[in-house]
Structures are given as structure tokens and as C-alpha cells.
Scaffold this motif. Structure first.
Motif, PDB file in Angstrom:
ATOM      1  N   GLN A  71      60.545  16.328  34.078  1.00  0.00           N
ATOM      2  CA  GLN A  71      59.686  15.478  34.962  1.00  0.00           C
ATOM      3  C   GLN A  71      60.568  15.217  36.206  1.00  0.00           C
ATOM      4  N   LEU A  72      61.906  14.818  36.188  1.00  0.00           N
ATOM      5  CA  LEU A  72      62.783  14.561  37.320  1.00  0.00           C
ATOM      6  C   LEU A  72      62.834  16.115  38.033  1.00  0.00           C
ATOM      7  N   LYS A  73      63.015  17.053  37.363  1.00  0.00           N
ATOM      8  CA  LYS A  73      62.991  18.413  38.239  1.00  0.00           C
ATOM      9  C   LYS A  73      61.797  18.449  38.779  1.00  0.00           C
ATOM     10  N   THR A  74      60.504  18.391  38.218  1.00  0.00           N
ATOM     11  CA  THR A  74      59.205  18.464  39.021  1.00  0.00           C
ATOM     12  C   THR A  74      59.317  17.549  40.243  1.00  0.00           C
ATOM     13  N   LEU A  75      59.629  16.331  40.169  1.00  0.00           N
ATOM     14  CA  LEU A  75      59.864  15.649  41.427  1.00  0.00           C
ATOM     15  C   LEU A  75      60.613  16.053  42.450  1.00  0.00           C
ATOM     16  N   GLY A  76      61.917  16.510  41.918  1.00  0.00           N
ATOM     17  CA  GLY A  76      62.655  17.231  43.088  1.00  0.00           C
ATOM     18  C   GLY A  76      62.156  18.206  43.752  1.00  0.00           C
ATOM     19  N   ARG A  77      61.263  19.298  43.179  1.00  0.00           N
ATOM     20  CA  ARG A  77      60.695  20.188  43.873  1.00  0.00           C
ATOM     21  C   ARG A  77      59.504  19.772  44.881  1.00  0.00           C
ATOM     22  N   VAL A  78      58.701  18.715  44.370  1.00  0.00           N
ATOM     23  CA  VAL A  78      57.751  18.197  45.261  1.00  0.00           C
ATOM     24  C   VAL A  78      58.408  17.556  46.481  1.00  0.00           C
ATOM     25  N   THR A  79      59.430  16.872  46.413  1.00  0.00           N
ATOM     26  CA  THR A  79      59.889  16.267  47.466  1.00  0.00           C
ATOM     27  C   THR A  79      60.877  17.184  48.264  1.00  0.00           C
ATOM     28  N   SER A  80      61.531  18.239  47.838  1.00  0.00           N
ATOM     29  CA  SER A  80      62.186  19.280  48.503  1.00  0.00           C
ATOM     30  C   SER A  80      61.051  19.971  49.244  1.00  0.00           C
ATOM     31  N   GLN A  81      59.895  20.392  48.622  1.00  0.00           N
ATOM     32  CA  GLN A  81      58.767  21.268  49.332  1.00  0.00           C
ATOM     33  C   GLN A  81      58.435  20.400  50.556  1.00  0.00           C
ATOM     34  N   ALA A  82      58.060  19.096  50.202  1.00  0.00           N
ATOM     35  CA  ALA A  82      57.750  18.318  51.289  1.00  0.00           C
ATOM     36  C   ALA A  82      58.633  18.276  52.453  1.00  0.00           C
ATOM     37  N   LEU A  83      59.814  18.294  52.266  1.00  0.00           N
ATOM     38  CA  LEU A  83      60.834  18.097  53.292  1.00  0.00           C
ATOM     39  C   LEU A  83      61.023  19.164  54.130  1.00  0.00           C
ATOM     40  N   THR A  84      60.865  20.500  53.487  1.00  0.00           N
ATOM     41  CA  THR A  84      60.854  21.601  54.134  1.00  0.00           C
ATOM     42  C   THR A  84      60.061  21.749  55.153  1.00  0.00           C
ATOM     43  N   PHE A  85      58.731  21.210  54.945  1.00  0.00           N
ATOM     44  CA  PHE A  85      57.517  21.243  55.950  1.00  0.00           C
ATOM     45  C   PHE A  85      57.581  20.083  57.172  1.00  0.00           C
ATOM     46  N   HIS A  86      58.027  18.952  56.487  1.00  0.00           N
ATOM     47  CA  HIS A  86      57.756  17.810  57.433  1.00  0.00           C
ATOM     48  C   HIS A  86      58.715  17.091  58.039  1.00  0.00           C
ATOM     49  N   ARG A  87      59.964  17.774  57.836  1.00  0.00           N
ATOM     50  CA  ARG A  87      60.949  17.392  58.706  1.00  0.00           C
ATOM     51  C   ARG A  87      60.856  17.721  60.162  1.00  0.00           C
ATOM     52  N   GLU A  88      61.064  16.893  61.281  1.00  0.00           N
ATOM     53  CA  GLU A  88      61.003  17.325  62.301  1.00  0.00           C
ATOM     54  C   GLU A  88      61.883  18.420  62.893  1.00  0.00           C
ATOM     55  N   GLN A  89      61.008  19.569  62.957  1.00  0.00           N
ATOM     56  CA  GLN A  89      61.802  20.828  63.126  1.00  0.00           C
ATOM     57  C   GLN A  89      62.433  20.959  64.546  1.00  0.00           C
ATOM     58  N   GLN A  90      63.617  21.163  64.829  1.00  0.00           N
ATOM     59  CA  GLN A  90      63.998  21.253  66.207  1.00  0.00           C
ATOM     60  C   GLN A  90      63.838  23.117  66.742  1.00  0.00           C
ATOM     61  N   THR A  91      64.179  23.536  65.735  1.00  0.00           N
ATOM     62  CA  THR A  91      64.121  25.205  66.120  1.00  0.00           C
ATOM     63  C   THR A  91      63.081  25.672  64.953  1.00  0.00           C
ATOM     64  N   ALA A  92      62.889  26.734  65.180  1.00  0.00           N
ATOM     65  CA  ALA A  92      62.121  27.720  64.396  1.00  0.00           C
ATOM     66  C   ALA A  92      62.885  28.427  63.319  1.00  0.00           C
ATOM     67  N   LYS A  93      62.307  28.288  62.021  1.00  0.00           N
ATOM     68  CA  LYS A  93      63.234  28.826  60.839  1.00  0.00           C
ATOM     69  C   LYS A  93      62.392  29.867  60.276  1.00  0.00           C
ATOM     70  N   GLU A  94      63.353  30.886  59.730  1.00  0.00           N
ATOM     71  CA  GLU A  94      62.700  31.981  58.666  1.00  0.00           C
ATOM     72  C   GLU A  94      62.264  31.490  57.584  1.00  0.00           C
ATOM     73  N   ILE A  95      60.832  31.782  57.338  1.00  0.00           N
ATOM     74  CA  ILE A  95      60.383  31.250  56.214  1.00  0.00           C
ATOM     75  C   ILE A  95      59.082  32.222  55.806  1.00  0.00           C
ATOM     76  N   ASP A  96      58.777  31.981  54.395  1.00  0.00           N
ATOM     77  CA  ASP A  96      57.666  32.988  53.595  1.00  0.00           C
ATOM     78  C   ASP A  96      56.489  32.424  54.023  1.00  0.00           C
ATOM     79  N   LEU A  97      55.816  33.123  54.783  1.00  0.00           N
ATOM     80  CA  LEU A  97      54.261  32.545  55.218  1.00  0.00           C
ATOM     81  C   LEU A  97      53.314  32.495  53.790  1.00  0.00           C
TER      82      LEU A  97
END
Ligand SMILES: Nc1ncnc2c1ncn2[C@@H]1O[C@H](COP(=O)(O)OP(=O)(O)O)[C@@H](O)[C@H]1O
Ligand SMILES: [Mg+2]
Length: 243
Positions: A73-99
Motif C-alpha cells: 500500500q505504501l508503494k501505491t502511495l509513493g506512485r500516486v504522489t510521484s506521478q502527481a509531482l511529475t506533472f504538477h511541480r511548477e516547471q521552469q523548462t520543458a522536459k522530455e516525457i512520454d505523451l
């Protein structure tokens, strides 16, 4: 006269950026509630397991078993938050990402709503499609397109297809629906601000989306059909490929 025009232009620019901020905020709050939802389930499971484990403290086998479930369950939590961070951190520069990941996040974000309206979702992905983008912004655009589609679909009869395709020098993301199509006359003004057919619409979604895509050096276009047995609309985002 020129001063007056300059002043009006300034005011318009300020109003536009305030609008952009408020659309962003609306997306962020939708995202936040989707994340809360996903965090809540594992959190509840962990809370229950901890309670149970305390009662079972004399039985090491059971304690060990509970710990394994908690670990998952903790691993699941980790995935949810890291996914959220990937998208929602204020991004200063464009990054390569899988669309494809972005398309999936947008679908996941609205899965409750899609389910509630009985919308059938299909996906067409042909492997990863990496591009250098501002992830949260592209997520916002795909989100807007999905929500617009859901808005015009009849409950229980709707179908949305999301596809991500790589071409030699660009990537398309398309969102297709089998809704009623876009009325003629309306269609030519779709990307202008405040153009809406909804009682509570802002008419800003497509305007903002086209600006975001233009900023990425891409295009946002649509095709729509209102005749015959096959009505519907496809919005297509074209993005230059990274590399
Ligand atoms: N997939 C679609 N099918 C039919 N009409 C659409 C679709 N997407 C957008 N529209 C039309 O374009 C208008 C503008 O959309 P948008 O800019 O997102 O603003 P809003 O959703 O607030 O109305 C909508 O009100 C709707 O009339
Ligand atoms: Mg909209």
C-alpha cells in the motif's frame, strides 16, 4: 489616442493572464481532488492494518503478513504522489516525457466522470511517444478536450477514443467523440475566448489550449461532422517531436 490604445492593450494583457491563472487553478483543484481520492484508499487500508496488527501482536506470522500488505500500500502511495509531482511541480523548462503517460493521466483524472456518464473509452497507442514539453500544460489541454467531449455526449451512449501516434517528425494526440458535432458558424470562432454554448461554460478552455499548443510550436485543429448516422468531433494536437 495612442496612449489610450496602449493602456487598453495593457489592460487586456493583464486580464488575459489573470484568466489563464484562474483556468490553471481550476485544473489544479480538479487534480487535487482526484489525488486525494487515490491517496485515501491505501491510507484507509494502512490505518486498518495497523489497528489489526496491534491486536495480533502475539502472532508474528500475522504481523509479518500485515506488514507485507502495508508495504504494498505504501508503494501505491509513493506512485500516486510521484506521478502527481511529475506533472504538477511548477516547471521552469520543458522536459522530455512520454505523451502516452500524459494521455493516461488525463483519462485517469476523469475516470470517475467518464464512468458516471457511461462513456466507453478506447485507446490507440503505438508504443511510447516522447516529446519535450511542459507536462502539466499538455495534461491540461488533453483534460480540456476530454471534458468538452463528455459534456456533449449523451449518458450511456458516448464513446471517446484517445490516440497518441508518432510520425517521423511530429506526434499527434487526438481525442475523438461520437457527440453531435460542432454547429456551423460556431466552429469558426471556437478558439476565441468566451465562445461557449454551455450555461455555465467559460469559453476559455479551447482558447487557452490553443495558446498552450502554439507555445509548444504545435497546432490544435479539429474536424467535425453533424450529418448522417456518424456525427462526432475529433480534436488533434500536433507537437514537434523532441530530438
Ligand atoms: N467535442 C466537442 N463537441 C461539440 N462541441 C464542442 C466540443 N468541444 C468544444 N465544443 C464547443 O466549443 C465550446 C467552447 O469550448 P471551451 O473553449 O472548452 O469552453 P467551455 O467548455 O467552457 O464552453 C463549447 O461550449 C462547445 O460548444
Ligand atoms: Mg471546455
Amino acid at each position: 489616442m495612442e496612449d489610450r490604445i496602449k493602456e487598453l492593450e495593457d489592460r487586456l494583457a493583464r486580464a488575459e493572464s489573470a484568466l489563464e491563472r484562474s483556468e490553471r487553478l481550476a485544473v489544479a483543484s480538479r487534480y487535487a481532488s482526484a489525488i486525494m481520492h487515490e491517496v485515501n484508499n491505501p491510507l484507509e487500508a494502512i490505518t486498518n492494518l495497523v489497528y489489526l496488527t496491534k491486536l495480533q501482536k502475539e502472532q508474528p506470522d500475522l504481523v509479518f503478513e500485515n506488514m507485507n500488505v502495508i508495504e504494498d500500500q505504501l508503494k501505491t502511495l509513493g506512485r500516486v504522489t510521484s506521478q502527481a509531482l511529475t506533472f504538477h511541480r511548477e516547471q521552469q523548462t520543458a522536459k522530455e516525457i512520454d505523451l502516452v503517460e500524459i494521455a493516461e493521466s488525463a483519462l485517469k483524472l476523469h475516470s470517475d466522470k467518464l464512468l458516471r456518464h457511461g462513456v466507453v473509452v478506447s485507446r490507440r497507442y503505438r508504443g511510447p511517444a516522447r516529446a519535450t514539453v511542459f507536462g502539466s500544460e499538455i495534461l491540461q489541454v488533453v483534460s480540456n478536450l476530454i471534458l468538452n467531449a463528455v459534456d456533449v455526449l449523451e449518458d450511456g451512449k458516448g464513446h471517446i477514443c484517445v490516440s497518441v501516434k508518432r510520425c517521423p517528425d511530429c506526434i499527434h494526440i487526438t481525442v475523438t467523440d461520437n457527440g453531435p458535432g460542432i454547429p456551423e458558424g460556431f466552429a469558426s470562432r471556437l478558439f476565441e475566448p468566451y465562445v461557449t454554448s454551455k450555461a455555465s461554460g467559460t469559453g476559455l478552455g479551447l482558447w487557452l489550449s490553443s495558446r498552450i499548443i502554439a507555445k509548444h510550436g504545435g497546432t490544435l485543429r479539429f474536424r467535425t461532422s453533424r450529418t448522417g448516422g456518424r456525427t462526432g468531433t475529433t480534436f488533434r494536437i500536433n507537437l514537434p517531436q523532441s530530438g
